[in-house]
Design a protein around this motif. Structure first.
Motif, PDB file in Angstrom:
ATOM      1  N   THR A 112     -40.884 -24.685  86.005  1.00  0.00           N
ATOM      2  CA  THR A 112     -40.118 -25.747  86.652  1.00  0.00           C
ATOM      3  C   THR A 112     -40.926 -26.414  87.759  1.00  0.00           C
ATOM      4  OG1 THR A 112     -38.088 -24.541  86.137  1.00  0.00           O
ATOM      5  CG2 THR A 112     -37.908 -26.320  87.732  1.00  0.00           C
ATOM      6  N   ILE A 113     -41.659 -25.622  88.530  1.00  0.00           N
ATOM      7  CA  ILE A 113     -42.526 -26.196  89.568  1.00  0.00           C
ATOM      8  C   ILE A 113     -43.579 -27.102  88.942  1.00  0.00           C
ATOM      9  CG2 ILE A 113     -44.354 -25.616  91.226  1.00  0.00           C
ATOM     10  CD1 ILE A 113     -42.672 -23.146  91.999  1.00  0.00           C
ATOM     11  N   LEU A 114     -44.156 -26.663  87.827  1.00  0.00           N
ATOM     12  CA  LEU A 114     -45.226 -27.435  87.174  1.00  0.00           C
ATOM     13  C   LEU A 114     -44.720 -28.736  86.560  1.00  0.00           C
ATOM     14  CD1 LEU A 114     -47.148 -24.527  85.407  1.00  0.00           C
ATOM     15  CD2 LEU A 114     -48.080 -26.032  87.183  1.00  0.00           C
ATOM     16  N   THR A 115     -43.461 -28.780  86.174  1.00  0.00           N
ATOM     17  CA  THR A 115     -42.964 -29.931  85.411  1.00  0.00           C
ATOM     18  C   THR A 115     -41.950 -30.783  86.165  1.00  0.00           C
ATOM     19  OG1 THR A 115     -41.288 -28.515  84.382  1.00  0.00           O
ATOM     20  CG2 THR A 115     -43.350 -28.819  83.177  1.00  0.00           C
ATOM     21  N   THR A 116     -41.794 -30.534  87.456  1.00  0.00           N
ATOM     22  CA  THR A 116     -40.840 -31.307  88.254  1.00  0.00           C
ATOM     23  C   THR A 116     -41.599 -32.218  89.218  1.00  0.00           C
ATOM     24  OG1 THR A 116     -39.166 -29.573  88.132  1.00  0.00           O
ATOM     25  CG2 THR A 116     -38.945 -31.174  89.912  1.00  0.00           C
ATOM     26  N   GLN A 117     -41.270 -33.485  89.201  1.00  0.00           N
ATOM     27  CA  GLN A 117     -41.918 -34.430  90.105  1.00  0.00           C
ATOM     28  C   GLN A 117     -41.210 -34.443  91.449  1.00  0.00           C
ATOM     29  OE1 GLN A 117     -43.056 -38.127  88.409  1.00  0.00           O
ATOM     30  NE2 GLN A 117     -43.204 -39.181  90.361  1.00  0.00           N
ATOM     31  N   LEU A 118     -41.971 -34.159  92.475  1.00  0.00           N
ATOM     32  CA  LEU A 118     -41.457 -34.188  93.836  1.00  0.00           C
ATOM     33  C   LEU A 118     -42.127 -35.324  94.605  1.00  0.00           C
ATOM     34  CD1 LEU A 118     -41.523 -30.335  94.409  1.00  0.00           C
ATOM     35  CD2 LEU A 118     -39.490 -31.732  94.095  1.00  0.00           C
ATOM     36  N   ILE A 119     -41.969 -35.354  95.920  1.00  0.00           N
ATOM     37  CA  ILE A 119     -42.575 -36.404  96.735  1.00  0.00           C
ATOM     38  C   ILE A 119     -44.094 -36.348  96.623  1.00  0.00           C
ATOM     39  CG2 ILE A 119     -42.843 -37.313  99.083  1.00  0.00           C
ATOM     40  CD1 ILE A 119     -40.048 -37.694  97.881  1.00  0.00           C
ATOM     41  N   THR A 120     -44.642 -35.136  96.660  1.00  0.00           N
ATOM     42  CA  THR A 120     -46.081 -34.938  96.468  1.00  0.00           C
ATOM     43  C   THR A 120     -46.275 -33.847  95.413  1.00  0.00           C
ATOM     44  OG1 THR A 120     -46.429 -33.137  98.048  1.00  0.00           O
ATOM     45  CG2 THR A 120     -46.394 -35.381  98.940  1.00  0.00           C
ATOM     46  N   ASP A 121     -47.523 -33.668  94.981  1.00  0.00           N
ATOM     47  CA  ASP A 121     -47.845 -32.643  93.991  1.00  0.00           C
ATOM     48  C   ASP A 121     -48.322 -31.345  94.646  1.00  0.00           C
ATOM     49  OD1 ASP A 121     -47.228 -34.328  91.884  1.00  0.00           O
ATOM     50  OD2 ASP A 121     -49.266 -35.132  91.762  1.00  0.00           O
ATOM     51  N   GLU A 122     -48.136 -31.212  95.954  1.00  0.00           N
ATOM     52  CA  GLU A 122     -48.702 -30.058  96.659  1.00  0.00           C
ATOM     53  C   GLU A 122     -48.179 -28.728  96.126  1.00  0.00           C
ATOM     54  OE1 GLU A 122     -49.611 -31.140 101.200  1.00  0.00           O
ATOM     55  OE2 GLU A 122     -47.563 -31.644 100.615  1.00  0.00           O
ATOM     56  N   LEU A 123     -46.901 -28.661  95.792  1.00  0.00           N
ATOM     57  CA  LEU A 123     -46.321 -27.407  95.300  1.00  0.00           C
ATOM     58  C   LEU A 123     -46.888 -27.050  93.929  1.00  0.00           C
ATOM     59  CD1 LEU A 123     -44.295 -25.130  95.882  1.00  0.00           C
ATOM     60  CD2 LEU A 123     -42.544 -26.506  94.735  1.00  0.00           C
ATOM     61  N   SER A 124     -46.884 -27.995  93.003  1.00  0.00           N
ATOM     62  CA  SER A 124     -47.397 -27.712  91.660  1.00  0.00           C
ATOM     63  C   SER A 124     -48.898 -27.420  91.674  1.00  0.00           C
ATOM     64  CB  SER A 124     -47.091 -28.865  90.703  1.00  0.00           C
ATOM     65  OG  SER A 124     -47.684 -30.067  91.139  1.00  0.00           O
ATOM     66  N   GLU A 125     -49.627 -28.047  92.603  1.00  0.00           N
ATOM     67  CA  GLU A 125     -51.065 -27.794  92.692  1.00  0.00           C
ATOM     68  C   GLU A 125     -51.352 -26.334  93.035  1.00  0.00           C
ATOM     69  OE1 GLU A 125     -53.642 -29.640  91.875  1.00  0.00           O
ATOM     70  OE2 GLU A 125     -52.304 -31.260  91.229  1.00  0.00           O
ATOM     71  N   LYS A 126     -50.487 -25.711  93.818  1.00  0.00           N
ATOM     72  CA  LYS A 126     -50.676 -24.295  94.157  1.00  0.00           C
ATOM     73  C   LYS A 126     -50.645 -23.434  92.896  1.00  0.00           C
ATOM     74  CE  LYS A 126     -51.006 -24.760  98.620  1.00  0.00           C
ATOM     75  NZ  LYS A 126     -52.325 -24.580  99.262  1.00  0.00           N
ATOM     76  N   VAL A 127     -49.756 -23.770  91.966  1.00  0.00           N
ATOM     77  CA  VAL A 127     -49.661 -23.013  90.716  1.00  0.00           C
ATOM     78  C   VAL A 127     -50.842 -23.337  89.805  1.00  0.00           C
ATOM     79  CG1 VAL A 127     -48.235 -22.530  88.688  1.00  0.00           C
ATOM     80  CG2 VAL A 127     -47.145 -23.004  90.894  1.00  0.00           C
ATOM     81  N   LYS A 128     -51.226 -24.609  89.755  1.00  0.00           N
ATOM     82  CA  LYS A 128     -52.318 -25.035  88.869  1.00  0.00           C
ATOM     83  C   LYS A 128     -53.657 -24.407  89.238  1.00  0.00           C
ATOM     84  CE  LYS A 128     -50.290 -29.513  87.666  1.00  0.00           C
ATOM     85  NZ  LYS A 128     -50.370 -30.987  87.877  1.00  0.00           N
ATOM     86  N   ASN A 129     -53.762 -23.907  90.467  1.00  0.00           N
ATOM     87  CA  ASN A 129     -55.001 -23.247  90.878  1.00  0.00           C
ATOM     88  C   ASN A 129     -55.252 -21.945  90.120  1.00  0.00           C
ATOM     89  OD1 ASN A 129     -55.737 -25.169  92.789  1.00  0.00           O
ATOM     90  ND2 ASN A 129     -54.643 -24.151  94.461  1.00  0.00           N
ATOM     91  N   TYR A 130     -54.217 -21.435  89.444  1.00  0.00           N
ATOM     92  CA  TYR A 130     -54.333 -20.158  88.735  1.00  0.00           C
ATOM     93  C   TYR A 130     -54.177 -20.406  87.231  1.00  0.00           C
ATOM     94  CZ  TYR A 130     -53.829 -18.425  93.463  1.00  0.00           C
ATOM     95  OH  TYR A 130     -54.017 -18.203  94.805  1.00  0.00           O
TER      96      TYR A 130
END
Length: 262
Positions: free
Chosen positions: A208-226
């Motif tokens: 859900t974090i990876l596929t939800t658009q928020l104001i910025t991508d900062e949250l999803s980027e944390k997951v994408k680092n792994y």
């Protein structure tokens, strides 16, 4: 307990296109993943008042026969009483470890999602208030939104998160992802070669974090680092959701990038 799983079993959540928020979407997806892993069919029913229909005031909840059960933990216990368990093959040490990681996800990822939704002022005004109050007329939409915001912020204060900055919250998310990434390693699932409720919970939140658009991508980027965590999400999506849903949209569409846009 001996009754077979009914074909009309239903899972209730808020309206997926215009109302449901990140944290509730993640929790709902975790329960759906768990039931798919148990090979138990469930219909997803969206209701504007799902939160108020739930016996605990939280979504999702399932309606099975004459039973109504809300949230992943109680649902896991309910399903186990029906004779279905994903963690029976674990020894006591592994079960304790699994519970510890589930606590980590709830204490870090879920709390971070709630913080972002209700304590980050820009997200609150741009996304949370419009979506949360969308089914209701003015001024009820604003009253209910502010009431929920007050409730969540009171909880954040009680657990010591109220004074955190967004950067500190994102750092907590990163630490949680790092711990999950290390535990997963190169395995297909967190324990052995079969999924447990931990896999369902982690998938629900990370996907859900990876596929939800928020104001910025900062949250999803944390997951994408792994990379092993993103590969884990793709693997579960492909194995348990693609091609499994006969009469509803795919998981990717249900949790699409549009899901938190106004």
């Amino acid at each position: 307990a001996a009754e077979p799983w009914p074909e009309n079993a239903a899972l209730y959540q808020q309206l997926k296109e215009e109302q449901i928020l990140l944290s509730d979407n993640a929790s709902s997806l975790a329960v759906q993943a768990f039931l798919q892993m148990c090979n138990l069919p469930i219909r997803v029913i969206c209701r504007a008042n799902a939160e108020y229909m739930s016996p605990s005031g939280k979504v999702p909840f399932i309606h099975v026969g004459n039973q109504v059960v809300s949230e992943l933990g109680p649902i896991v216990q309910f399903v186990k009483a029906k004779g279905h368990s994903l963690s029976d093959g674990l020894d006591e040490v592994q079960k304790a470890e699994m519970k510890a990681y589930m606590e980590l996800v709830n204490n870090m990822l879920l709390t971070a999602e709630l913080y972002l939704q209700w304590c980050d002022d820009v997200t609150v005004e741009e996304i949370t208030h419009p979506r949360y109050g969308s089914p209701y007329p003015w001024p009820l939409n604003r009253i209910l939104s502010y009431q929920k915001q007050w409730e969540v912020r009171r909880k954040m204060k009680a657990i010591g998160w109220a004074g955190k900055t967004l950067e500190q919250v994102l750092e907590d998310v990163d630490q949680c992802c790092h711990a999950l990434s290390q535990r997963l390693g190169t395995q297909p699932y967190f324990f052995n070669k079969q999924p447990t409720e931990l896999d369902a919970l982690v998938f629900g939140h990370l996907f859900t974090i990876l596929t939800t658009q928020l104001i910025t991508d900062e949250l999803s980027e944390k997951v994408k680092n792994y990379s092993n965590l993103t590969a884990f999400c793709r693997r579960i999506e492909q194995q348990y959701f693609e091609g499994h849903e006969k009469d509803s949209s795919t998981i990717a569409a249900r949790c699409s990038k549009r899901s938190l846009l106004r």
